[in-house]
Design a protein around this motif. Structure first.
Motif, PDB file in Angstrom:
ATOM      1  N   LEU A 102      71.112  94.638   1.379  1.00 23.06           N
ATOM      2  CA  LEU A 102      71.036  93.437   2.219  1.00 23.06           C
ATOM      3  C   LEU A 102      69.857  93.550   3.168  1.00 23.06           C
ATOM      4  O   LEU A 102      69.672  94.584   3.825  1.00 23.06           O
ATOM      5  CB  LEU A 102      72.334  93.263   3.012  1.00 23.06           C
ATOM      6  N   ALA A 103      69.074  92.494   3.251  1.00 17.40           N
ATOM      7  CA  ALA A 103      67.956  92.423   4.186  1.00 17.40           C
ATOM      8  C   ALA A 103      68.198  91.278   5.164  1.00 17.40           C
ATOM      9  O   ALA A 103      68.653  90.205   4.773  1.00 17.40           O
ATOM     10  CB  ALA A 103      66.640  92.194   3.442  1.00 17.40           C
ATOM     11  N   LEU A 104      67.904  91.522   6.441  1.00 18.02           N
ATOM     12  CA  LEU A 104      67.976  90.502   7.483  1.00 18.02           C
ATOM     13  C   LEU A 104      66.602  90.399   8.133  1.00 18.02           C
ATOM     14  O   LEU A 104      65.987  91.442   8.449  1.00 18.02           O
ATOM     15  CB  LEU A 104      69.026  90.865   8.530  1.00 18.02           C
ATOM     16  N   GLY A 105      66.119  89.180   8.334  1.00 17.62           N
ATOM     17  CA  GLY A 105      64.775  89.048   8.849  1.00 17.62           C
ATOM     18  C   GLY A 105      64.553  87.836   9.724  1.00 17.62           C
ATOM     19  O   GLY A 105      65.354  86.902   9.736  1.00 17.62           O
ATOM     20  N   LEU A 106      63.455  87.870  10.465  1.00 13.81           N
ATOM     21  CA  LEU A 106      63.001  86.766  11.300  1.00 13.81           C
ATOM     22  C   LEU A 106      61.620  86.337  10.834  1.00 13.81           C
ATOM     23  O   LEU A 106      60.775  87.171  10.480  1.00 13.81           O
ATOM     24  CB  LEU A 106      62.945  87.177  12.772  1.00 13.81           C
ATOM     25  N   ARG A 107      61.390  85.026  10.834  1.00 10.54           N
ATOM     26  CA  ARG A 107      60.116  84.450  10.394  1.00 10.54           C
ATOM     27  C   ARG A 107      59.582  83.536  11.504  1.00 10.54           C
ATOM     28  O   ARG A 107      60.337  82.763  12.087  1.00 10.54           O
ATOM     29  CB  ARG A 107      60.327  83.642   9.119  1.00 10.54           C
ATOM     30  N   MET A 108      58.282  83.656  11.776  1.00 10.07           N
ATOM     31  CA  MET A 108      57.666  82.794  12.780  1.00 10.07           C
ATOM     32  C   MET A 108      56.414  82.150  12.190  1.00 10.07           C
ATOM     33  O   MET A 108      55.502  82.843  11.713  1.00 10.07           O
ATOM     34  CB  MET A 108      57.288  83.574  14.040  1.00 10.07           C
ATOM     35  N   LYS A 109      56.362  80.829  12.207  1.00  5.65           N
ATOM     36  CA  LYS A 109      55.180  80.121  11.759  1.00  5.65           C
ATOM     37  C   LYS A 109      54.042  80.295  12.743  1.00  5.65           C
ATOM     38  O   LYS A 109      54.268  80.354  13.952  1.00  5.65           O
ATOM     39  CB  LYS A 109      55.488  78.633  11.579  1.00  5.65           C
ATOM     40  N   LEU A 110      52.848  80.352  12.256  1.00  7.51           N
ATOM     41  CA  LEU A 110      51.673  80.472  13.111  1.00  7.51           C
ATOM     42  C   LEU A 110      51.035  79.115  13.362  1.00  7.51           C
ATOM     43  O   LEU A 110      51.283  78.164  12.637  1.00  7.51           O
ATOM     44  CB  LEU A 110      50.665  81.420  12.477  1.00  7.51           C
TER      45      LEU A 110
END
Length: 202
Positions: A194-202
């Protein structure tokens, strides 16, 4: 001439203050999402490419397809050895996000990942001087994985419109093949991560 001056002044006022004269204030629920570039950065926990990893990527086709380049790290205190891994990942969103109040939920995302582990203890071609022929059967440095997950976009949350949180279940091709060959020994709980992640647009 006097009417011409009045008309000119009226046009200049409209040009200078269009929101105040031509539009009512937006309610809090109608948050305008700022324009962003197709590029983004990610931070991820686990997922087969290190205990923690960071990545940069780009979106295509109105965010339906994403490609990422990751660099992950597994500390010695957790993995028994310090391990550095790089990975290329592609994920695809086959269905539209579901709007839920202030968020958009992507219930289905599928993807593929190719990772490479650095170090003299790992190889892409089995060294004949160390192991018998076909001792491992798979390269220990290069891995391919299938991914299945989802994502929550904070689309209408003030000051957080650029952020998303995602989750992915993944399994390497080696584990999948081994499970097919010997399902009694390898259960689903052993072959998936299982992977948990955060994404932020530039």
């Amino acid at each position: 001439m006097k009417h011409l001056y009045s008309l000119t002044l009226f046009i200049l006022l409209l040009a200078a203050f269009p929101p105040a004269l031509a539009q009512e204030p937006l309610p809090d629920s109608a948050i305008v999402v700022p324009a962003t570039s197709p590029y983004h950065v990610k931070a991820q926990f686990a997922g087969g490419i290190g205990f923690v990893s960071a990545g940069v990527g780009r979106s295509f086709f109105q965010d339906k397809l994403e490609t990422d380049l990751f660099l992950g790290y597994l500390p010695e205190s957790i993995g028994g050895d310090r391990i550095v891994t790089s990975a290329i990942k592609a994920t695809y969103r086959p269905i539209k996000p579901l709007p839920l109040k202030t968020i958009d939920w992507q219930p289905l995302r599928v993807g593929f990942l190719v990772s490479y582990t650095f170090g003299s203890d790992y190889f892409t071609k089995e060294p004949g001087d160390k192991y018998p022929k076909n001792y491992y059967g798979f390269p220990t440095a290069l891995h391919g994985s299938l991914l299945l997950g989802g994502q929550v976009d904070l689309t209408r949350v003030k000051k957080l419109q650029k952020f998303s949180a995602y989750y992915e279940f993944g399994s390497s091709l080696e584990y999948i093949i081994s499970y097919i060959q010997n399902p009694k020994y390898l259960g689903p709980g052993k072959i998936f991560n299982l992977a948990l992640g955060l994404r932020m647009k530039l």
